[in-house]
Motif scaffolding. Sequence first.
Motif, PDB file in Angstrom:
ATOM      1  N   ALA A 108      32.970  18.740  37.206  1.00  0.00           N
ATOM      2  CA  ALA A 108      32.402  19.819  36.384  1.00  0.00           C
ATOM      3  C   ALA A 108      32.579  21.172  37.076  1.00  0.00           C
ATOM      4  O   ALA A 108      32.912  22.175  36.426  1.00  0.00           O
ATOM      5  N   TYR A 109      32.370  21.194  38.380  1.00  0.00           N
ATOM      6  CA  TYR A 109      32.519  22.446  39.141  1.00  0.00           C
ATOM      7  C   TYR A 109      33.955  22.971  39.082  1.00  0.00           C
ATOM      8  O   TYR A 109      34.183  24.155  38.828  1.00  0.00           O
ATOM      9  N   LEU A 110      34.902  22.086  39.282  1.00  0.00           N
ATOM     10  CA  LEU A 110      36.302  22.495  39.211  1.00  0.00           C
ATOM     11  C   LEU A 110      36.665  22.980  37.804  1.00  0.00           C
ATOM     12  O   LEU A 110      37.297  24.027  37.640  1.00  0.00           O
ATOM     13  N   GLY A 111      36.221  22.244  36.804  1.00  0.00           N
ATOM     14  CA  GLY A 111      36.505  22.647  35.423  1.00  0.00           C
ATOM     15  C   GLY A 111      35.864  23.973  35.073  1.00  0.00           C
ATOM     16  O   GLY A 111      36.502  24.846  34.471  1.00  0.00           O
ATOM     17  N   LEU A 112      34.598  24.141  35.453  1.00  0.00           N
ATOM     18  CA  LEU A 112      33.917  25.405  35.173  1.00  0.00           C
ATOM     19  C   LEU A 112      34.560  26.558  35.932  1.00  0.00           C
ATOM     20  O   LEU A 112      34.676  27.671  35.404  1.00  0.00           O
ATOM     21  N   SER A 113      34.958  26.304  37.172  1.00  0.00           N
ATOM     22  CA  SER A 113      35.612  27.361  37.950  1.00  0.00           C
ATOM     23  C   SER A 113      36.885  27.836  37.260  1.00  0.00           C
ATOM     24  O   SER A 113      37.135  29.042  37.172  1.00  0.00           O
ATOM     25  N   LEU A 114      37.672  26.904  36.780  1.00  0.00           N
ATOM     26  CA  LEU A 114      38.917  27.270  36.103  1.00  0.00           C
ATOM     27  C   LEU A 114      38.644  27.954  34.769  1.00  0.00           C
ATOM     28  O   LEU A 114      39.185  29.035  34.490  1.00  0.00           O
ATOM     29  N   LEU A 115      37.819  27.332  33.950  1.00  0.00           N
ATOM     30  CA  LEU A 115      37.579  27.880  32.619  1.00  0.00           C
ATOM     31  C   LEU A 115      36.851  29.223  32.662  1.00  0.00           C
ATOM     32  O   LEU A 115      37.263  30.184  32.006  1.00  0.00           O
ATOM     33  N   LEU A 116      35.781  29.283  33.415  1.00  0.00           N
ATOM     34  CA  LEU A 116      35.018  30.535  33.477  1.00  0.00           C
ATOM     35  C   LEU A 116      35.792  31.625  34.218  1.00  0.00           C
ATOM     36  O   LEU A 116      35.707  32.803  33.861  1.00  0.00           O
ATOM     37  N   GLY A 117      36.549  31.238  35.235  1.00  0.00           N
ATOM     38  CA  GLY A 117      37.354  32.227  35.956  1.00  0.00           C
ATOM     39  C   GLY A 117      38.419  32.828  35.062  1.00  0.00           C
ATOM     40  O   GLY A 117      38.602  34.053  35.033  1.00  0.00           O
ATOM     41  N   LEU A 118      39.121  31.986  34.322  1.00  0.00           N
ATOM     42  CA  LEU A 118      40.143  32.489  33.398  1.00  0.00           C
ATOM     43  C   LEU A 118      39.498  33.290  32.267  1.00  0.00           C
ATOM     44  O   LEU A 118      40.032  34.334  31.860  1.00  0.00           O
ATOM     45  N   GLY A 119      38.375  32.816  31.765  1.00  0.00           N
ATOM     46  CA  GLY A 119      37.672  33.558  30.708  1.00  0.00           C
ATOM     47  C   GLY A 119      37.179  34.905  31.198  1.00  0.00           C
ATOM     48  O   GLY A 119      37.284  35.914  30.491  1.00  0.00           O
ATOM     49  N   ALA A 120      36.679  34.937  32.429  1.00  0.00           N
ATOM     50  CA  ALA A 120      36.218  36.203  32.996  1.00  0.00           C
ATOM     51  C   ALA A 120      37.390  37.151  33.202  1.00  0.00           C
ATOM     52  O   ALA A 120      37.278  38.362  32.949  1.00  0.00           O
ATOM     53  N   ALA A 121      38.512  36.630  33.649  1.00  0.00           N
ATOM     54  CA  ALA A 121      39.695  37.482  33.821  1.00  0.00           C
ATOM     55  C   ALA A 121      40.153  38.033  32.472  1.00  0.00           C
ATOM     56  O   ALA A 121      40.509  39.212  32.368  1.00  0.00           O
ATOM     57  N   ALA A 122      40.134  37.208  31.448  1.00  0.00           N
ATOM     58  CA  ALA A 122      40.514  37.687  30.114  1.00  0.00           C
ATOM     59  C   ALA A 122      39.528  38.748  29.620  1.00  0.00           C
ATOM     60  O   ALA A 122      39.927  39.771  29.062  1.00  0.00           O
ATOM     61  N   GLY A 123      38.241  38.496  29.843  1.00  0.00           N
ATOM     62  CA  GLY A 123      37.237  39.488  29.450  1.00  0.00           C
ATOM     63  C   GLY A 123      37.376  40.774  30.250  1.00  0.00           C
ATOM     64  O   GLY A 123      37.207  41.876  29.721  1.00  0.00           O
ATOM     65  N   GLY A 124      37.695  40.651  31.525  1.00  0.00           N
ATOM     66  CA  GLY A 124      37.919  41.833  32.355  1.00  0.00           C
ATOM     67  C   GLY A 124      39.138  42.606  31.908  1.00  0.00           C
ATOM     68  O   GLY A 124      39.121  43.844  31.872  1.00  0.00           O
ATOM     69  N   TRP A 125      40.186  41.891  31.556  1.00  0.00           N
ATOM     70  CA  TRP A 125      41.392  42.559  31.051  1.00  0.00           C
ATOM     71  C   TRP A 125      41.060  43.326  29.772  1.00  0.00           C
ATOM     72  O   TRP A 125      41.437  44.477  29.611  1.00  0.00           O
ATOM     73  N   ARG A 126      40.339  42.680  28.862  1.00  0.00           N
ATOM     74  CA  ARG A 126      39.977  43.329  27.593  1.00  0.00           C
ATOM     75  C   ARG A 126      39.084  44.546  27.849  1.00  0.00           C
ATOM     76  O   ARG A 126      39.263  45.605  27.235  1.00  0.00           O
ATOM     77  N   THR A 127      38.130  44.404  28.737  1.00  0.00           N
ATOM     78  CA  THR A 127      37.259  45.526  29.080  1.00  0.00           C
ATOM     79  C   THR A 127      38.057  46.666  29.699  1.00  0.00           C
ATOM     80  O   THR A 127      37.842  47.838  29.370  1.00  0.00           O
ATOM     81  N   GLY A 128      38.981  46.327  30.570  1.00  0.00           N
ATOM     82  CA  GLY A 128      39.839  47.351  31.169  1.00  0.00           C
ATOM     83  C   GLY A 128      40.662  48.079  30.129  1.00  0.00           C
ATOM     84  O   GLY A 128      40.834  49.294  30.198  1.00  0.00           O
ATOM     85  N   ARG A 129      41.169  47.336  29.164  1.00  0.00           N
ATOM     86  CA  ARG A 129      41.942  47.968  28.081  1.00  0.00           C
ATOM     87  C   ARG A 129      41.061  48.908  27.265  1.00  0.00           C
ATOM     88  O   ARG A 129      41.484  50.001  26.902  1.00  0.00           O
ATOM     89  N   LEU A 130      39.854  48.471  26.957  1.00  0.00           N
ATOM     90  CA  LEU A 130      38.944  49.331  26.192  1.00  0.00           C
ATOM     91  C   LEU A 130      38.619  50.599  26.971  1.00  0.00           C
ATOM     92  O   LEU A 130      38.589  51.695  26.403  1.00  0.00           O
TER      93      LEU A 130
END
Length: 144
Positions: A108-130
Amino acid sequence: MTNARVPHWRAWLAVAAGGLAGTELRYGLGLAFPETAGAMPWTTLGINVTGSFVLAALTTVWMARPQTAFWLRAGLGPGFLGSFTTFSAVVFAIDQLTRAGEHPVWIAYLGLSLLLGLGAAAGGWRTGRLLTDRLQGDRAGTAP
């Protein structure tokens, strides 16, 4: 004689200062929110997800604003966020959880790290674009 490929001393100093600050912040969060053996390392997960978001947002802004001082980008990116996030701790925790037989937890930790990390990076990219669009709109006088 100067070598254009070697960063200026300000970049080295910024990376060192950022690294110290990022490490201390992570250490402080570890003291404030201690992790227990055999349990999900929530503090490390939160640190890495937060760092992924912020680094993606900053990188997106810096790509649109390449005139941002190199020493500032180096100090905040590889310096501060590079030492704040800790993917080596992820590997260490997975190793410890595996040795303790806590297989559902490390998976679960490995899965959450990957999913949440990628999701956070995508959200950060979107926020940076805005932010970038907003800054460029302000400069052009077209922002609401």
